[in-house]
Design a protein around this motif. Structure first.
Motif, PDB file in Angstrom:
ATOM      1  N   THR A 102      10.246   1.331  12.481  1.00  0.00           N
ATOM      2  CA  THR A 102       9.274   1.444  11.338  1.00  0.00           C
ATOM      3  C   THR A 102       7.314   1.852  11.427  1.00  0.00           C
ATOM      4  O   THR A 102       7.103   2.486  10.849  1.00  0.00           O
ATOM      5  N   SER A 103       6.990   1.234  12.054  1.00  0.00           N
ATOM      6  CA  SER A 103       5.797   1.616  12.600  1.00  0.00           C
ATOM      7  C   SER A 103       5.285   2.708  12.938  1.00  0.00           C
ATOM      8  O   SER A 103       4.728   3.249  12.321  1.00  0.00           O
ATOM      9  N   HIS A 142       1.263  -6.129  11.613  1.00  0.00           N
ATOM     10  CA  HIS A 142       0.924  -4.893  11.744  1.00  0.00           C
ATOM     11  C   HIS A 142       0.025  -4.531  12.540  1.00  0.00           C
ATOM     12  O   HIS A 142      -0.349  -4.602  12.878  1.00  0.00           O
ATOM     13  N   ARG A 145       9.859  -2.435   2.838  1.00  0.00           N
ATOM     14  CA  ARG A 145      10.379  -2.716   3.487  1.00  0.00           C
ATOM     15  C   ARG A 145      11.411  -3.708   2.794  1.00  0.00           C
ATOM     16  O   ARG A 145      12.908  -2.821   3.530  1.00  0.00           O
ATOM     17  N   CYS A 179      -1.441   0.342   3.004  1.00  0.00           N
ATOM     18  CA  CYS A 179      -0.323   1.215   3.525  1.00  0.00           C
ATOM     19  C   CYS A 179      -0.029   2.575   3.357  1.00  0.00           C
ATOM     20  O   CYS A 179      -0.331   3.193   3.058  1.00  0.00           O
ATOM     21  N   ASN A 209       5.579  -4.335   1.874  1.00  0.00           N
ATOM     22  CA  ASN A 209       5.981  -4.859   2.216  1.00  0.00           C
ATOM     23  C   ASN A 209       7.500  -4.829   0.741  1.00  0.00           C
ATOM     24  O   ASN A 209       9.163  -4.554   1.241  1.00  0.00           O
ATOM     25  N   SER A 238       2.406   4.600   4.145  1.00  0.00           N
ATOM     26  CA  SER A 238       3.400   5.495   4.019  1.00  0.00           C
ATOM     27  C   SER A 238       2.987   6.392   2.759  1.00  0.00           C
ATOM     28  O   SER A 238       2.734   6.231   1.987  1.00  0.00           O
ATOM     29  N   GLU A 259      11.109  -8.869   9.139  1.00  0.00           N
ATOM     30  CA  GLU A 259      10.954  -7.140   9.734  1.00  0.00           C
ATOM     31  C   GLU A 259      10.128  -6.573   8.575  1.00  0.00           C
ATOM     32  O   GLU A 259       9.297  -5.603   9.021  1.00  0.00           O
ATOM     33  N   ALA A 260      10.216  -7.594   7.149  1.00  0.00           N
ATOM     34  CA  ALA A 260       9.245  -6.949   6.010  1.00  0.00           C
ATOM     35  C   ALA A 260       7.587  -7.375   6.336  1.00  0.00           C
ATOM     36  O   ALA A 260       6.746  -6.652   6.070  1.00  0.00           O
ATOM     37  N   CYS A 261       8.013  -8.650   6.816  1.00  0.00           N
ATOM     38  CA  CYS A 261       6.773  -9.393   6.710  1.00  0.00           C
ATOM     39  C   CYS A 261       6.086 -10.408   6.954  1.00  0.00           C
ATOM     40  O   CYS A 261       7.144 -11.440   7.423  1.00  0.00           O
ATOM     41  N   ARG A 310      14.315  -0.484   1.168  1.00  0.00           N
ATOM     42  CA  ARG A 310      15.236  -0.482   2.914  1.00  0.00           C
ATOM     43  C   ARG A 310      15.511  -1.236   3.170  1.00  0.00           C
ATOM     44  O   ARG A 310      16.898  -0.841   3.841  1.00  0.00           O
ATOM     45  N   GLU A 362       5.837   4.765   9.429  1.00  0.00           N
ATOM     46  CA  GLU A 362       4.944   4.588   8.063  1.00  0.00           C
ATOM     47  C   GLU A 362       4.067   5.015   8.871  1.00  0.00           C
ATOM     48  O   GLU A 362       2.928   5.123   7.562  1.00  0.00           O
TER      49      GLU A 362
END
Length: 170
Positions: free
Chosen positions: A81-82, A69, A157, A118, A154, A120, A23-25, A160, A85
């Motif tokens: 998440t998508s 991504h 995420r 990134c 990463n 965010s 889920e992170a990468c 989190r 971000e």
């Protein structure tokens, strides 16, 4: 004592931990390196391991990570998440969205993958401007910028994951 999510990651079986890390990468090599380093005493230690793993990824590993991504301006449907971000695109005009789509397609034609940044904390205009600037890079320059941007994503995420209690939507 580690935060609740980090404790869960440290003690989870390999399959559950691998799923959480995915889920992170999306890079399997990155995930394998993070798994091999467990347990982590702190979120900072987890993020440092992520940075070290990012530095070791091959071009193919990076491509696998980037493939996980969605394009800027088109978050994955149903993926919080998508959407979180890419929240800087929430109020973007139709013209900005259309311009980003056009730039994304040109970038993908040139580099063979989705533009990665990134997102965010960035506005739609900031992401567009970065895309305009980076499209002139060489593939080698862009690969290293992608490595840095992916590392930032990463870290966000992983933090989190590590710091949220079970059942916390975070």
């Amino acid at each position: 004592m580690p935060p609740p999510g980090l404790s869960r990651l440290n003690t989870a079986d390999d399959e559950a931990a691998r799923s959480a890390l995915h889920e992170a990468c999306a890079s399997r090599a990155w995930g394998d390196r993070i798994l091999a380093g467990r347990p982590y005493a702190t979120t900072d230690a987890l993020c440092a391991a992520s940075d070290a793993a990012m530095a070791e990824l091959t071009a193919d590993d990076l491509a696998e990570a980037v493939a996980g991504h969605p394009p800027i301006g088109r978050p994955k449907p149903g993926d919080p998440t998508s959407h979180r971000e890419q929240s800087g695109m929430a109020g973007a005009s139709a013209a900005l969205k259309a311009e980003l789509l056009e730039l994304n397609l040109a970038y993908q034609d040139k580099f063979g993958h989705t533009f990665l940044i990134c997102a965010s904390g960035r506005t739609g205009e900031q992401m567009r401007d970065a895309l305009r600037h980076r499209i002139d890079n060489t593939p080698e320059q862009e690969r290293e910028i992608v490595r840095v941007e992916l590392g930032k994503i990463n870290r966000i995420r992983l933090t989190r994951i590590a710091e949220h209690a079970e059942g916390d939507a975070g």
